[in-house]
Design a protein around this motif. Structure first.
Motif, PDB file in Angstrom:
ATOM      1  N   ASP A 372     -13.267 -66.174   1.798  1.00  0.00           N
ATOM      2  CA  ASP A 372     -14.127 -65.308   0.988  1.00  0.00           C
ATOM      3  C   ASP A 372     -15.469 -65.063   1.675  1.00  0.00           C
ATOM      4  O   ASP A 372     -16.070 -63.991   1.529  1.00  0.00           O
ATOM      5  N   GLN A 373     -15.925 -66.050   2.435  1.00  0.00           N
ATOM      6  CA  GLN A 373     -17.199 -65.916   3.138  1.00  0.00           C
ATOM      7  C   GLN A 373     -17.080 -64.992   4.350  1.00  0.00           C
ATOM      8  O   GLN A 373     -17.946 -64.132   4.581  1.00  0.00           O
ATOM      9  N   PRO A 376     -14.626 -61.120   2.895  1.00  0.00           N
ATOM     10  CA  PRO A 376     -14.661 -60.896   1.440  1.00  0.00           C
ATOM     11  C   PRO A 376     -13.781 -59.720   1.026  1.00  0.00           C
ATOM     12  O   PRO A 376     -13.843 -58.640   1.612  1.00  0.00           O
ATOM     13  N   GLY A 377     -12.938 -59.981   0.030  1.00  0.00           N
ATOM     14  CA  GLY A 377     -12.093 -58.933  -0.522  1.00  0.00           C
ATOM     15  C   GLY A 377     -10.863 -58.603   0.289  1.00  0.00           C
ATOM     16  O   GLY A 377     -10.066 -57.755  -0.127  1.00  0.00           O
TER      17      GLY A 377
END
Length: 409
Positions: A372-373, A376-377
């Motif tokens: 996620d870091q 992201p997405g």
């Protein structure tokens, strides 16, 4: 209903691993007639599946996909390639196909899109949910957690889950050390940056009654298994439960040899108790070798505890495995060389044949904090790695080539 519980094939020769997830489902399907088929043991999985369907005549095929790939760098084996053959064997069969499993649960929508023969996806744990889904297939109202063919049931209390049914797959097919798993808890309280465990099983431990764990061990012993592995995220937390459990294990007569994943902060005196209770090997996953890397990876405890606990484990007679990553936030070439130094130091001074170090590479999966870091997405369905750079990458590639030469895969 007649339910055929199927373990998906792996597409290459690997040491057999007992399908504990399907055994757990079988234990919850007492009102149904079940049969088990492990396609990872079959030379021609599609033909084996078609033959079993002809013989057993199931209403439902429940397929478990444990992993989508082997998380290996630089050469990654894609387990999902084998699904083409399986879905081909199911194409003209008129029954219902339900697919679940840990790897599948990370990417249910994508896998259903690739193989539209799948009727229902079971995301997460299915022991309580699958009987309800089968009732719906038979005509009952759809559960509230079922939407567009994807089941996302709430996580059950471990106390509500029946004992696994180890009879669905014969012990003789799984002769390897620790090839059958015993589970004592689900979920995790730790925050390792690369891990998907909390997204799959929950933020916090759900503990199984110790008496149920003991009955599991007695059952796998009765079935003929000569060893087993505790398949928990970490075996020595919470501490009070850990102490109660190893005390109970010490009371079991003729307990098979067993192993477990441990934290580096496990109390050193408990390793003696574990050995007396039948433990013969332990694995640690420090992942990193520097304090900076430890902090950035969200590790708990202290890196300073690693060498003392490994030394103590070897001193009491345990075989030890230690897992590092080739690169991680805050670590690259210098840290990689330190890991190799640790590897040779441990094997030379603590026993070459009983001290094993693996240096892998972080495979980034959806919903892991590090993923996620960094992305992201993004879905990260195709393998993406947090890999070493420059000379460190060359060293890792050479190391893995030597490893494949000696061990295969």
């Amino acid at each position: 209903m007649r339910v055929l519980l199927v373990q998906s094939p792996v597409g290459r020769k690997e040491a057999p691993i007992y399908p504990i997830g399907l055994a757990c489902l079988a234990g919850s399907l007492g009102d149904h007639q079940c049969s088990g088929l492990d396609l990872s043991l079959q030379e021609s999985p599609g033909e084996a599946l078609a033959a079993r369907i002809e013989l057993f005549n199931p209403d439902v095929v429940a397929l478990s996909v444990r992993n989508i790939d082997d998380s290996s760098y630089p050469i990654t084996h894609w387990y999902l390639n084998s699904l083409d053959e399986i879905m081909g064997a199911l194409e003209n069969w008129r029954g219902t196909v339900v697919v679940g499993g840990a790897g599948f649960s990370i990417y249910p929508e994508r896998i259903m899109e690739l193989w539209p023969r799948i009727d229902f996806a079971m995301v997460g744990e299915g022991e309580i949910a699958l009987p309800m889904l089968l009732a719906h297939i038979a005509g009952a109202q759809a559960p509230s957690w079922l939407h567009n063919g994807i089941a996302r049931p709430p996580r059950p209390s471990f106390e509500d889950i029946p004992l696994p049914d180890y009879s669905v797959f014969p012990a003789s097919d799984y002769p390897g050390k620790g090839s059958v798993g015993v589970q004592t808890r689900r979920g995790c309280v730790f925050n390792c940056a690369y891990c998907t465990y909390k997204s799959l099983s929950g933020n916090g431990f759900r503990l199984r009654p110790v008496s149920s764990v003991v009955r599991d061990i007695e059952e796998v012993t009765r079935r003929g298994f000569t060893s087993f592995m505790f398949v928990d995220s970490v075996f020595d937390y919470p501490r009070a439960y850990f102490r109660e459990l190893i005390s109970a294990l010490g009371e079991i007569q003729n307990i098979p040899a067993w192993g477990a994943w441990m934290s580096e902060s496990v109390p050193l005196d408990s390793l003696d108790t574990m050995y007396r209770a039948g433990c013969r090997w332990v694995d640690f996953s420090p992942d990193v070798i520097t304090e900076k890397g430890w902090k950035l990876m969200g590790k708990s405890g202290s890196l300073k505890q690693l060498w003392p606990v490994v030394k103590k484990a070897r001193a009491v007679g345990l075989t030890v495995g230690i897992n590092f990553f080739s690169a991680s936030p805050g670590e690259n070439l210098a840290a990689l060389l330190m890991k190799f130094v640790f590897m040779f130091r441990a094997r030379l001074f603590l026993g070459w044949k009983n001290t094993f170090i693996n240096i892998g590479t972080i495979r980034l999966y959806k919903d892991a904090p590090l993923s996620d870091q960094l992305y992201p997405g993004q879905e990260l369905f195709e393998p993406v790695f947090y890999r070493p750079r420059g000379l460190a990458d060359m060293i890792v590639r050479a190391f893995q080539a030597v490893r494949r030469f000696h061990h295969g895969n």
